[in-house]
Design an enzyme around this catalytic site. Structure first.
Site, PDB file in Angstrom:
ATOM      1  N   ASP A 118       0.847  -1.190   0.000  1.00  0.00           N
ATOM      2  CA  ASP A 118       0.000   0.000   0.000  1.00  0.00           C
ATOM      3  C   ASP A 118       0.882   1.239   0.000  1.00  0.00           C
ATOM      4  OD1 ASP A 118      -2.450   1.326  -0.047  1.00  0.00           O
ATOM      5  OD2 ASP A 118      -2.536   1.478   2.140  1.00  0.00           O
ATOM      6  N   TYR A 120       1.259   5.679  -0.313  1.00  0.00           N
ATOM      7  CA  TYR A 120       0.843   6.844   0.489  1.00  0.00           C
ATOM      8  C   TYR A 120       1.063   8.047  -0.415  1.00  0.00           C
ATOM      9  CZ  TYR A 120       0.954   9.572   4.939  1.00  0.00           C
ATOM     10  OH  TYR A 120       0.711  10.425   5.991  1.00  0.00           O
ATOM     11  N   HIS A 125      -3.600  14.012   1.240  1.00  0.00           N
ATOM     12  CA  HIS A 125      -3.775  13.102   2.375  1.00  0.00           C
ATOM     13  C   HIS A 125      -2.552  13.139   3.299  1.00  0.00           C
ATOM     14  CE1 HIS A 125      -4.801   9.562   4.716  1.00  0.00           C
ATOM     15  NE2 HIS A 125      -3.683   8.983   4.356  1.00  0.00           N
ATOM     16  N   ARG A 134       1.479  15.341  13.457  1.00  0.00           N
ATOM     17  CA  ARG A 134       2.819  15.855  13.763  1.00  0.00           C
ATOM     18  C   ARG A 134       2.812  17.372  13.850  1.00  0.00           C
ATOM     19  NH1 ARG A 134       3.768  11.535  10.289  1.00  0.00           N
ATOM     20  NH2 ARG A 134       3.701  12.973   8.543  1.00  0.00           N
ATOM     21  N   GLU A 191     -10.257   4.009   4.253  1.00  0.00           N
ATOM     22  CA  GLU A 191      -9.422   4.810   3.359  1.00  0.00           C
ATOM     23  C   GLU A 191      -9.887   4.528   1.932  1.00  0.00           C
ATOM     24  OE1 GLU A 191      -5.240   4.121   4.185  1.00  0.00           O
ATOM     25  OE2 GLU A 191      -5.291   5.566   5.842  1.00  0.00           O
ATOM     26  N   GLU A 193      -9.364   4.176  -1.688  1.00  0.00           N
ATOM     27  CA  GLU A 193      -8.205   3.916  -2.532  1.00  0.00           C
ATOM     28  C   GLU A 193      -8.626   3.161  -3.787  1.00  0.00           C
ATOM     29  OE1 GLU A 193      -4.711   2.313  -0.679  1.00  0.00           O
ATOM     30  OE2 GLU A 193      -5.213   3.121   1.305  1.00  0.00           O
ATOM     31  N   ASP A 225      -8.997   0.495   2.506  1.00  0.00           N
ATOM     32  CA  ASP A 225      -7.955   0.121   3.474  1.00  0.00           C
ATOM     33  C   ASP A 225      -8.460   0.498   4.869  1.00  0.00           C
ATOM     34  OD1 ASP A 225      -5.624  -0.355   4.881  1.00  0.00           O
ATOM     35  OD2 ASP A 225      -4.606   1.447   4.157  1.00  0.00           O
ATOM     36  N   ARG A 229      -7.326   3.944  13.760  1.00  0.00           N
ATOM     37  CA  ARG A 229      -6.408   5.076  13.973  1.00  0.00           C
ATOM     38  C   ARG A 229      -5.774   5.088  15.357  1.00  0.00           C
ATOM     39  NH1 ARG A 229      -5.425   5.964   8.838  1.00  0.00           N
ATOM     40  NH2 ARG A 229      -7.288   6.571   7.677  1.00  0.00           N
ATOM     41  N   GLN A 232      -3.115   2.489  15.313  1.00  0.00           N
ATOM     42  CA  GLN A 232      -2.062   2.984  14.422  1.00  0.00           C
ATOM     43  C   GLN A 232      -1.166   4.026  15.106  1.00  0.00           C
ATOM     44  OE1 GLN A 232      -3.713   4.618  10.805  1.00  0.00           O
ATOM     45  NE2 GLN A 232      -1.730   5.118   9.909  1.00  0.00           N
ATOM     46  N   TYR A 236       2.784   2.694  15.205  1.00  0.00           N
ATOM     47  CA  TYR A 236       3.421   2.893  13.899  1.00  0.00           C
ATOM     48  C   TYR A 236       4.879   3.339  13.967  1.00  0.00           C
ATOM     49  CZ  TYR A 236       3.435   8.033  13.426  1.00  0.00           C
ATOM     50  OH  TYR A 236       3.709   9.364  13.560  1.00  0.00           O
ATOM     51  N   LYS A 245      -3.926  -1.992  10.342  1.00  0.00           N
ATOM     52  CA  LYS A 245      -4.333  -2.108   8.939  1.00  0.00           C
ATOM     53  C   LYS A 245      -4.643  -3.544   8.517  1.00  0.00           C
ATOM     54  CE  LYS A 245      -3.117   2.177   7.497  1.00  0.00           C
ATOM     55  NZ  LYS A 245      -3.956   3.068   6.677  1.00  0.00           N
ATOM     56  N   THR A 249      -8.822  -5.642   4.458  1.00  0.00           N
ATOM     57  CA  THR A 249      -8.764  -4.716   3.322  1.00  0.00           C
ATOM     58  C   THR A 249      -9.796  -5.232   2.326  1.00  0.00           C
ATOM     59  OG1 THR A 249      -6.385  -4.432   3.662  1.00  0.00           O
ATOM     60  CG2 THR A 249      -7.277  -3.730   1.520  1.00  0.00           C
ATOM     61  N   THR A 341      -4.545   6.502   0.254  1.00  0.00           N
ATOM     62  CA  THR A 341      -5.799   7.256   0.379  1.00  0.00           C
ATOM     63  C   THR A 341      -5.840   8.393  -0.634  1.00  0.00           C
ATOM     64  OG1 THR A 341      -5.733   6.777   2.721  1.00  0.00           O
ATOM     65  CG2 THR A 341      -7.252   8.508   2.027  1.00  0.00           C
ATOM     66  N   GLU A 355      -9.675  12.563   8.172  1.00  0.00           N
ATOM     67  CA  GLU A 355      -9.570  13.896   7.571  1.00  0.00           C
ATOM     68  C   GLU A 355     -10.929  14.603   7.490  1.00  0.00           C
ATOM     69  OE1 GLU A 355      -7.441  11.563   4.395  1.00  0.00           O
ATOM     70  OE2 GLU A 355      -6.762  13.575   3.899  1.00  0.00           O
TER      71      GLU A 355
END
Ligand code: MN
Length: 408
Positions: A118, A120, A125, A134, A191, A193, A225, A229, A232, A236, A245, A249, A341, A355
Site C-alpha cells: 500500500d 501513500y 492526504h 505531527r 481509506e 483507494e 484500506d 487510527r 495505528q 506505527y 491495517k 482490506t 488514500t 480527515e
C-alpha cells in the site's frame, strides 16, 4: 446490441471487466460484466468461442491463470467479446445460458493475491495526516516528495466487497495516559483507494521502468484500506502500519482492465523538486476517475460523505512500480498495489474519516441528523467510482463492507 444497457451503467460495452462469480447451479468461474448481466466465459468456451484457450482457465476460483496467458491474449479476448456483443453474434444472442443476471450471482475475491503493498501517494492526504499527527508547519516529512512512500501490507486479509469487517481489538494509548490499554478500537476508519493488479511477473533483480510499467499492470479495483487510527497512532513508530491495517482490506469484485481506462488518462500534478531520473516519466500517467464514499447507518439512511478523484494523485502507478522494483524486488501475477488514500484539495474530497472529521474535532453530519467522527458498529461504507468522457462511461461497481462489533 440485443442487450439493453442503461446509460449510467458502470458496465458499458466500453468496460467489460473480469471477475469470478458463482450461482446456485454454476461453480466459481470467470465472468465479464455487461450492463446488469454477467457473460459466463466458461459457457462461451463450451460453445467453441475461444478455440485457442484451454477452457479450464475459465473454470477457476481466481483470475490468475487467465491473467497469466498474457495481455496479448486477454486483450484480444476482451476485444472479441466487445465486437461480438456489438454485432449481435447469433451464438450469444441465441444462448441465454451464456448470460447470468448479476442479481443471481455471488461474486468472489477475483485474485489470489500473493503480496499486497500500500502506497501513500496523495499529497493532500499526507499533508492532512502530517498536520494532525505531527507538525502543521512541516506536515510533509522530508522524504515525501522524493519517494513514493509505501509499506508491505497483508494479503491474507484482503476480502471481496460485501464481506463484513469486525472492529479490531488492540493496544491503544491516550495522549495523557502513561500505559497502553487493550480494548476495541474506538477510532475505526476507512481509506478510499484504488488498487492495481500485477499482470506479468519479474525475476529478482529486474527493474520495471516507468515507460514499461503498463505492460505489468493488468487492471484496477476499488480498495478500502480499513484503518484503526488509535491502534495505528501507538504502534506505527518506527516501522509503520501493522495491526491497525492488517485486520481487513476490501476490494471490488470486478477488475477493470487498463485498456478500458485509457480514455481517462490525464496529466498529473507538477512534481517539485524534480524527482530522481528513475522516477521521471513521459505521457499522461494520471487517470480522471470520479470516486464516491457513502455511509449507511444501521437504521438504513445513507449519506454521501466524500467525492474525490484519482487524478489528484501526486505519485502515479508507473512511478510506484518503478520505485517498488528499483532495488530488484520481484513482482508476481496477482500482486495487489494500493494507491494510498485518495484525498483532493477540498474538505469534501478527503478520503478518510480522520480527515473528513479532522481527527474528531469537526464531526460529519449525516442526513438522519446524527454525526460521525469515526465508524460505529452497524455502519456500512460503500465506495464507487467511474470515468466518464465523451459519453463513454467505465466504472468499477462498488466495494462495500459493514462494521460488526468487536469481541475483545
Ligand atoms: Mn492506505
Amino acid at each position: 446490441m440485443f442487450l439493453s444497457i442503461q446509460a449510467d451503467s458502470d458496465f458499458s460495452i466500453h468496460n467489460l471487466p473480469f471477475g469470478i462469480f458463482s450461482t446456485r447451479d454454476r461453480s466459481a468461474r470467470v465472468g465479464v460484466a455487461i450492463g446488469n448481466a454477467i457473460l459466463d466465459l466458461y459457457a462461451l468456451a463450451g460453445l467453441g468461442l475461444f478455440p485457442e484457450i484451454d477452457p479450464q482457465v475459465f473454470q477457476q476460483k481466481t483470475l490468475n491463470d487467465l491473467i497469466a496467458l498474457g495481455k496479448k491474449t486477454t486483450t484480444a479476448l476482451r476485444l472479441d467479446l466487445q465486437r461480438w456483443l456489438q454485432e449481435d453474434l447469433p451464438l450469444l444472442r441465441e444462448n441465454p445460458a451464456a448470460f447470468v443476471p448479476q442479481a443471481e450471482a455471488t461474486m468472489h475475491l477475483p485474485i489470489e493475491i500473493g503480496d499486497y503493498t500500500d502506497f501513500y501517494s496523495s499529497i493532500e492526504h499526507a499533508t492532512n495526516v502530517g498536520k494532525m499527527f505531527r507538525d502543521p508547519a512541516n506536515a510533509l516529512l522530508p522524504n515525501w516528495r522524493h519517494i513514493p512512500v509505501g509499506y508491505h501490507g497483508r494479503a491474507s486479509s484482503v476480502v471481496v466487497s460485501g464481506t463484513p469487517v469486525q472492529r479490531p481489538c488492540g493496544q491503544v494509548k491516550g495522549k495523557d495516559e502513561v500505559l497502553p490499554q487493550f480494548q476495541a478500537s474506538a477510532r475505526l476508519d476507512f481509506e478510499l483507494e484504488t488498487g492495481f493488479i500485477i499482470g506479468k511477473a519479474t525475476a529478482m533483480g529486474q527493474r520495471i521502468g516507468t515507460a514499461e510499467a503498463s505492460e505489468y499492470i493488468f487492471g484496477k479495483v476499488l480498495l478500502n484500506d480499513w484503518s484503526a487510527r488509535d491502534i495505528q497512532a501507538w504502534e506505527y513508530v518506527p516501522l509503520g502500519p501493522f495491526l491497525a491495517k492488517n485486520f481487513a482490506t476490501s476490494i471490488s469484485p470486478w477488475v477493470v482492465t487498463m485498456e478500458a481506462l485509457e480514455p481517462f488518462r490525464v496529466a498529473g500534478p507538477v512534481q517539485e523538486p524534480a524527482v530522481l531520473p528513475y522516477l521521471t516519466y513521459d505521457g499522461l500517467q494520471n487517470y480522471d476517475l470520479n470516486l464516491f464514499v457513502e455511509l449507511q447507518t444501521s437504521r438504513g439512511s445513507s449519506t454521501e460523505i466524500c467525492r474525490s478523484n484519482f487524478k489528484y494523485m501526486y505519485w502515479n502507478m508507473a512511478q510506484q512500480l518503478a520505485h517498488h522494483t528499483i532495488n530488484g524486488c520481484n513482482v508476481r501475477i496477482g500482486d495487489l498495489m494500493g494507491s494510498g488514500t485518495i484525498s483532493g484539495p477540498t474538505p469534501d474530497s478527503y478520503g478518510s474519516m480522520l480527515e473528513l472529521a479532522w481527527s474528531g474535532t469537526q464531526p460529519i453530519q449525516l442526513v438522519n441528523g446524527s454525526t460521525r467522527s469515526f465508524l460505529e458498529d452497524g455502519d456500512t461504507v460503500t465506495m464507487r467510482g467511474y470515468g466518464l468522457k465523451d459519453g463513454v462511461r467505465v466504472g468499477f461497481g462498488a466495494v462495500q463492507g459493514q462494521i460488526l462489533p468487536a469481541i475483545c
